[in-house]
Design an enzyme around this catalytic site. Sequence first.
Site, PDB file in Angstrom:
ATOM      1  CD  GLU A 108      -3.086  -1.034   2.119  1.00 40.66           C
ATOM      2  OE1 GLU A 108      -2.981  -0.192   3.041  1.00 40.66           O
ATOM      3  OE2 GLU A 108      -4.046  -1.832   2.036  1.00 40.66           O
TER       4      GLU A 108
ATOM      5  CD  GLU B  72      -3.883  -5.778   3.034  1.00 40.34           C
ATOM      6  OE1 GLU B  72      -4.744  -4.980   3.484  1.00 40.34           O
ATOM      7  OE2 GLU B  72      -2.675  -5.701   3.306  1.00 40.34           O
TER       8      GLU B  72
END
Length: 345
Positions: free
Chosen positions: A167, A273
């Site tokens: 991320e 995710e």
Amino acid sequence: MLSSFPRTLRLVTALSLATCASVALATETDTKGIDLIGINLSGANFAPHITPGKVGTNYFYPEKKHFSYYAEKNIRLIRFPFIWERLQHDLDKGINFDQMRLLRKTLDQAARHGQKVILDMHNYARYKDQLIGSPEVPYEAYANVWRHLAEAFKDHPALLGYDIMNEPHSTKGLWRDAAQAAVHAIREVDMKTPIIVEGDRWASSFHWRMVNEDFLLEDPADNLIYSAHIYFDKDFSGRYAEEEVVGPMLGVERTRPFVEWLKEHGQKGFLGEYGVPGHSESMLLAMDNMLAYLNENCIPSAYWAGGPGWGKYVLAVEPIDGEDRPQMHILQKHIQNDCSDIGPQ
């Protein structure tokens, strides 16, 4: 999921080492197709603000029982988050022996359970809160640590891929060159293992085309897999701070921009995710529909999260008192598939 929250593929290969990396993601088990359903086996990424921290107190490596549970559920795809600052305490120093030992132990455990692991550097494009590519964290420092990891683990039978950064966000345009530096460094020592690359803005699948439209890297091995993340709450954070009722196609709607981008550019994808509260019927349905959509496109995914230390965290899928959580029943529905390679195709 935002960095302020503790965060934390077995894509089983054919046994022949000559099989190309993309086909090597096919399973040789009693399940049909390739391994599309995976788990983030978290714990080693806990308390990133306490580094190096103490294993067993501030952070946790999974034990045999964690691997066994998911293997029994035919989940053999594992994304494994770790923290750079624990692996390398200072940029001008070497790699920590104890962390390398723990990473190897994790791979060994996966191998014994017939599982494959993606190593995920869970650092949000930062080292000690400084952006990669800034004067404090040169690109070469980041490239060096991935070169070392690839050299150490490239021949491990449980290694599936390198997720070079979790991320990235607010990177001021530095992330592309950072990612490219890591790819080149890995390819200096390993030309066969897939490299998983996440986009900027927390790797959001919904926002992918807004911020990552031109995020196409060079790989001399031609073996990149682009990775996005998605959560279903209104701010996309994964905190699920409020009770929300969502539409049944929300997950599909939020992943579609990423999938369409992959198709247009002829790239392979991975949803690294996603997760929903187990008590939310509307979100469980939205997750169910999203996984069906991903399976139609042969895109693997890894649920957030399993592993030690979660307790009754609403997104976790570790069983409570021996009982499976509701999310596990949804994941089980989508294990069987007709895919022979990672898509979309």
